[in-house]
Design a protein around this motif. Structure first.
Motif, PDB file in Angstrom:
ATOM      1  N   ARG B 252      17.800 -13.484 -27.439  1.00 24.24           N
ATOM      2  CA  ARG B 252      18.792 -12.578 -28.049  1.00 24.24           C
ATOM      3  C   ARG B 252      19.225 -13.031 -29.436  1.00 24.24           C
ATOM      4  O   ARG B 252      20.078 -12.412 -30.055  1.00 24.24           O
ATOM      5  CB  ARG B 252      20.031 -12.487 -27.145  1.00 24.24           C
ATOM      6  N   ALA B 255      19.107 -10.478 -32.364  1.00 24.63           N
ATOM      7  CA  ALA B 255      19.987  -9.331 -32.194  1.00 24.63           C
ATOM      8  C   ALA B 255      21.466  -9.709 -32.309  1.00 24.63           C
ATOM      9  O   ALA B 255      22.322  -8.855 -32.489  1.00 24.63           O
ATOM     10  CB  ALA B 255      19.726  -8.681 -30.833  1.00 24.63           C
ATOM     11  N   ASP B 268      27.213  -4.324 -28.444  1.00 23.49           N
ATOM     12  CA  ASP B 268      26.729  -3.615 -29.633  1.00 23.49           C
ATOM     13  C   ASP B 268      25.321  -4.020 -30.050  1.00 23.49           C
ATOM     14  O   ASP B 268      24.802  -3.523 -31.045  1.00 23.49           O
ATOM     15  CB  ASP B 268      27.684  -3.880 -30.819  1.00 23.49           C
ATOM     16  N   GLN B 269      24.718  -4.946 -29.317  1.00 19.25           N
ATOM     17  CA  GLN B 269      23.402  -5.427 -29.747  1.00 19.25           C
ATOM     18  C   GLN B 269      22.325  -4.371 -29.535  1.00 19.25           C
ATOM     19  O   GLN B 269      22.354  -3.631 -28.554  1.00 19.25           O
ATOM     20  CB  GLN B 269      23.031  -6.712 -28.977  1.00 19.25           C
ATOM     21  N   ASP B 270      21.369  -4.357 -30.480  1.00 18.89           N
ATOM     22  CA  ASP B 270      20.201  -3.494 -30.353  1.00 18.89           C
ATOM     23  C   ASP B 270      19.232  -4.201 -29.398  1.00 18.89           C
ATOM     24  O   ASP B 270      18.564  -5.158 -29.772  1.00 18.89           O
ATOM     25  CB  ASP B 270      19.583  -3.294 -31.743  1.00 18.89           C
ATOM     26  N   ARG B 271      19.200  -3.711 -28.168  1.00 17.57           N
ATOM     27  CA  ARG B 271      18.434  -4.426 -27.135  1.00 17.57           C
ATOM     28  C   ARG B 271      16.927  -4.387 -27.378  1.00 17.57           C
ATOM     29  O   ARG B 271      16.196  -5.180 -26.798  1.00 17.57           O
ATOM     30  CB  ARG B 271      18.785  -3.890 -25.745  1.00 17.57           C
ATOM     31  N   SER B 272      16.498  -3.474 -28.249  1.00 13.98           N
ATOM     32  CA  SER B 272      15.055  -3.457 -28.562  1.00 13.98           C
ATOM     33  C   SER B 272      14.682  -4.669 -29.418  1.00 13.98           C
ATOM     34  O   SER B 272      13.514  -4.984 -29.574  1.00 13.98           O
ATOM     35  CB  SER B 272      14.694  -2.157 -29.292  1.00 13.98           C
ATOM     36  N   ARG B 273      15.685  -5.354 -29.982  1.00 16.31           N
ATOM     37  CA  ARG B 273      15.394  -6.545 -30.792  1.00 16.31           C
ATOM     38  C   ARG B 273      15.382  -7.818 -29.948  1.00 16.31           C
ATOM     39  O   ARG B 273      15.125  -8.895 -30.463  1.00 16.31           O
ATOM     40  CB  ARG B 273      16.426  -6.685 -31.921  1.00 16.31           C
ATOM     41  N   THR B 313      21.075  -1.165 -20.747  1.00 12.95           N
ATOM     42  CA  THR B 313      22.207  -0.917 -21.643  1.00 12.95           C
ATOM     43  C   THR B 313      23.359  -1.807 -21.187  1.00 12.95           C
ATOM     44  O   THR B 313      23.342  -2.326 -20.068  1.00 12.95           O
ATOM     45  CB  THR B 313      22.702   0.545 -21.565  1.00 12.95           C
TER      46      THR B 313
END
Lengths: 117, 420
Positions: B252, B255, B268-273, B313
């Motif tokens: 992580r 992100a 708020d993290q972009d989980r795709s990153r 999510t």
């Protein structure tokens, strides 16, 4: 095309200051040099290089006075040299401009080689 | 980029080659010369690297840089030993027993073995934790005192003294340089894993303003933990549990940081990153960690980290499962800090009111920035903005991290606006 010798001097004082760098700092320094010489090679202007270790001794005068270390009177140390091919002294100077020794207050001597015809 | 010689030579120079080889060489030479000659081993390594710098800067990096360094270090060490032998002969002293066959020490397996011996020495329980971390990074990670001072936010002088004392102590207590075996191994391995865990947290906890330094500390902890997994004696379930935890957390890393250097919180993290290969690797270590019937604190922390990694999510996070793992963790490690983290999970699973009650009941955390940050958050969620602002102020005063301060300030502003 003429052949020039670029001789790198580093000031002994800065060599001392740089005598105990961290491995990471050494690698950063190395990358600068590889980048500079690699750039000259990429232009097809590199005609040979040698490194000089910072050890050895100096023999002086008719008395053959032996001193330890490669330092000359000016407390400068020659770290190595390379041969480059350049159209003239100005172009050879431009090639020398990127030498990382300059960043540590060192100097680069740019000397044309005498060609024996 | 084959037509660019600059790129061609640099390609051989993997990131941190000097740093990592310094660590390997130091371990090998200390094993060869003995722990009492630690300083000489360090000097020999420094000489070797300086020679590499001098030669490689004009000739480029050789095809096998590590082999080049090993050959030079071996020759320099043999020279030193021969000189000493000559001196002893001149002084008519008795010859010491010949040193072990040195060539074999530079074989890959033996280099790994030497590093592990060094790791066990550096994490000796007789050394204070901060000395253990500094020694690991100095002796095995190749960081200088100045770099360590930067990483731990202390003056260079303080770090130099810390290292000096740590080495003195190490020589006094460590005994032979070895990977412990038999009954001694379990306790000593636990101490090593604990140190690597602390090293990782030092990097991960965002106390340091420089993101790059934090990342390097985390990577160093991961690298040393991977070494443990390579050795048959230390390749144990708890080693894999720690590795799983580190992999999940590192996944992580990208992100967590915004482009401007700020912290991005989990919701708020972009989980795709999130780095999927690392998560997959963590899962493999977690599977290896399950061989056996112990659940260490690393098993539980890894399980918690995995729950986060697995949620598509933030809203889909299984907070009840996380809460259960925290219950077990608190049972195993009944500290106020674990209880504090458990309360965060509780707030998600059961609402802010019971979580607030749980945090209020915790003793001894008044000087803990995170305690006040969490209290501030929980007071805000339970409509007590004055108390929330008070605790966010306390949290602000207790953190040195710029991104963390920014985050707390933003929260505080929002709450002040509610009051007015």
């Amino acid at each position: 095309m003429e052949k020039f010798m670029l001789i790198f001097h580093s000031a002994a004082a800065s060599a001392e200051a740089f005598s105990n760098p961290s491995p990471e700092a050494m690698q950063a320094e190395l990358q600068k040099w590889n980048h500079w010489i690699g750039g000259i090679a990429a232009q097809g202007r590199l005609a040979g290089t040698e490194a000089l270790l910072p050890t050895g001794r100096t023999l002086t005068g008719p008395e053959r006075l032996v001193t330890d270390g490669p330092f000359t009177e000016g407390k400068e140390i020659v770290g190595g040299y390379l041969f480059v091919m350049a159209a003239d002294l100005d172009e050879a100077t431009r090639l020398a401009e990127g030498c990382p020794a300059l960043e540590h207050h060192g100097s680069v001597e740019i000397r044309p080689l005498m060609v024996m015809a | 980029m084959a037509d660019d010689p600059a790129a061609a030579v640099s390609e051989r120079l993997v990131a941190h080659l000097f740093r990592h080889e310094a660590g390997r060489l130091q371990a090998v030479l200390v094993r060869w010369l003995g722990l009492h000659r630690l300083d000489e081993a360090e000097d020999l390594v420094q000489d070797t690297l300086l020679q590499a710098l001098t030669v490689w800067k004009v000739h480029g990096v050789p095809a096998q840089p590590a082999a080049w360094l090993y050959a030079v270090a071996q020759r320099k060490t043999l020279d030193l030993l021969r000189r000493e032998q000559r001196h002893r002969r001149l002084a008519a002293q008795a010859e010491p027993a010949p040193a072990a066959e040195p060539g074999a020490l530079f074989l890959a397996d033996e280099v790994t073995d030497s590093q592990l011996r060094m790791l066990f020495a550096c994490c000796h329980p007789a050394l204070p934790p901060e000395a253990q971390l500094a020694l690991c990074l100095k002796m095995l990670g190749g960081l200088s005192a100045a770099e360590l001072a930067g990483a731990f936010l202390v003056p260079v002088d303080t770090m130099t003294k810390r290292l000096y004392r740590a080495k003195e102590r190490l020589r006094a207590v460590a005994g032979p340089l070895e990977v412990p075996s038999g009954a001694a191994l379990t306790g000593r391995l636990a101490a090593v894993l604990k140190s690597l865990y602390l090293l990782f947290n030092e990097g991960y906890s965002s106390a340091h303003p420089d993101q790059l330094i934090r990342r390097e500390l985390c990577e160093e902890a991961l690298r040393l933990a991977l070494l443990l997994a390579q050795h048959p004696r230390t390749n144990r379930p708890e080693t894999h549990a720690l590795l799983a935890l580190l992999c999940f957390q590192v996944s992580r890393f990208d992100a967590r940081t915004a482009a401007a250097g700020g912290i991005v919180l989990l919701p708020d993290q972009d989980r795709s990153r999130w780095h999927q290969p690392l998560i997959a690797r963590g899962l493999r270590h977690l599977a290896a960690a399950a061989e056996g019937n112990t659940a260490s604190e690393f098993h539980l922390e890894a399980a918690i980290a995995l729950e986060h990694c697995r949620a598509p999510t933030y809203a889909a996070t299984d907070w009840r499962a996380i809460g259960r793992y925290y219950d077990q963790l608190l049972h195993l490690k009944p500290t106020p800090v674990v209880a504090l983290h458990r309360a965060v999970a509780l707030a998600q699973a059961a609402g802010p009111a019971p979580a607030l009650a749980a945090v209020q009941a915790l003793p001894g955390l008044d000087s803990h920035g995170l305690y006040h940050a969490i209290l501030g958050e929980l007071y805000a969620q339970t409509n007590q903005p004055e108390a929330a602002a008070h605790h966010l102020d306390r949290a602000l005063a207790l953190t040195a991290s710029r991104p963390e301060q920014d985050l707390l300030r933003r929260k505080r502003e929002k709450i002040i606006n509610q009051i007015n």
